[in-house]
Design an enzyme around this catalytic site. Structure first.
Site, mmCIF file in Angstrom:
data_model
loop_
_atom_site.group_PDB
_atom_site.id
_atom_site.type_symbol
_atom_site.label_atom_id
_atom_site.label_comp_id
_atom_site.label_asym_id
_atom_site.label_seq_id
_atom_site.Cartn_x
_atom_site.Cartn_y
_atom_site.Cartn_z
ATOM 1 N N CYS A 160 -13.853 74.652 33.498
ATOM 2 C CA CYS A 160 -13.265 73.307 33.517
ATOM 3 C C CYS A 160 -14.369 72.301 33.860
ATOM 4 O O CYS A 160 -15.475 72.694 34.235
ATOM 5 C CB CYS A 160 -12.138 73.251 34.541
ATOM 6 S SG CYS A 160 -12.731 73.163 36.250
ATOM 7 N N HIS A 171 -11.611 77.449 42.343
ATOM 8 C CA HIS A 171 -11.692 78.092 41.027
ATOM 9 C C HIS A 171 -12.660 79.275 41.138
ATOM 10 O O HIS A 171 -13.555 79.283 41.985
ATOM 11 C CB HIS A 171 -12.196 77.100 39.969
ATOM 12 C CG HIS A 171 -11.192 76.050 39.604
ATOM 13 N ND1 HIS A 171 -11.326 75.238 38.499
ATOM 14 C CD2 HIS A 171 -10.028 75.680 40.207
ATOM 15 C CE1 HIS A 171 -10.295 74.417 38.429
ATOM 16 N NE2 HIS A 171 -9.492 74.648 39.458
ATOM 17 N N CYS A 200 -15.963 72.843 37.394
ATOM 18 C CA CYS A 200 -16.846 74.006 37.480
ATOM 19 C C CYS A 200 -18.112 73.805 36.645
ATOM 20 O O CYS A 200 -19.203 74.196 37.058
ATOM 21 C CB CYS A 200 -16.108 75.256 37.039
ATOM 22 S SG CYS A 200 -14.804 75.737 38.195
ATOM 23 N N GLU A 247 -15.189 80.231 39.387
ATOM 24 C CA GLU A 247 -16.615 79.922 39.241
ATOM 25 C C GLU A 247 -17.182 79.292 40.517
ATOM 26 O O GLU A 247 -18.283 79.636 40.960
ATOM 27 C CB GLU A 247 -16.838 78.960 38.068
ATOM 28 C CG GLU A 247 -16.380 79.499 36.713
ATOM 29 C CD GLU A 247 -14.968 79.074 36.358
ATOM 30 O OE1 GLU A 247 -14.096 79.019 37.256
ATOM 31 O OE2 GLU A 247 -14.723 78.789 35.164
HETATM 32 ZN ZN LIG Z 1 -12.864 75.241 37.202
#
Ligand SMILES: [Zn+2]
Length: 158
Positions: A85, A55, A88, A57
């Site tokens: 999410c 992801h 993260c 992040e």
């Molecule tokens: Zn994430």
């Protein structure tokens, strides 16, 4: 504490668009800022690297830690094109970032079928009621590493 800077969010959003146009991943981008300067920037690369943890992040946190040669990002702020999410968010807490700015919400993400809500729901349930089976085993054996950690004086705590 620095003020929210729309230029940094603009960069995160640009990265999210680049992610889609390049076909490298989902529509998510993030930058990490320290002392008014971007020290890391990344976009989602899940599908292009076959890494479900890639992801934006997470990628940005890894980069920032490499740049600063540290495992804690105190004094840094994250600008992400979408509300993080649960994975993260956990990483953000572990990395000890000072603050998070986000643009799209998790409801916006759910609207295009990136639904984190399922994970948030699972987290609220007792282990036995989650869809993911989790079975405890060999606690006594595993505790030996914890005891060793407790007894070790010369260690890098975090
Ligand atoms: Zn994430």
């Amino acid at each position: 504490m620095a003020q929210a800077n729309s230029q940094f969010m603009q960069e995160a959003i640009a990265l999210s668009i680049k992610s889609v146009k390049s076909g490298q991943g989902g529509p998510f981008g993030a930058v990490i800022v320290k002392d008014g300067e971007i020290i890391a920037k990344a976009h989602n690369q899940v599908t292009s690297t076959n890494d479900p943890t890639a992801h934006a992040e997470i990628m940005a946190i890894r980069q920032a830690c490499q740049v600063l040669q540290t495992f804690q990002l105190n004094g840094c702020e994250l600008y992400t094109s979408c509300e993080p999410c649960p994975m993260c968010l956990g990483a953000i807490y572990w990395a000890r970032l000072d603050r998070v700015y986000y643009a799209n919400t998790k409801a916006d993400a759910a609207d295009i079928d990136f639904d984190d809500q399922f994970i948030y729901q699972e987290l609220d349930l007792p282990i036995g009621e989650r869809q993911l089976p989790m079975v405890q085993m060999m606690r006594q054996e595993a505790l030996s590493a914890f005891q060793l950690w407790s007894q070790t004086v010369d260690k890098t705590e975090y």
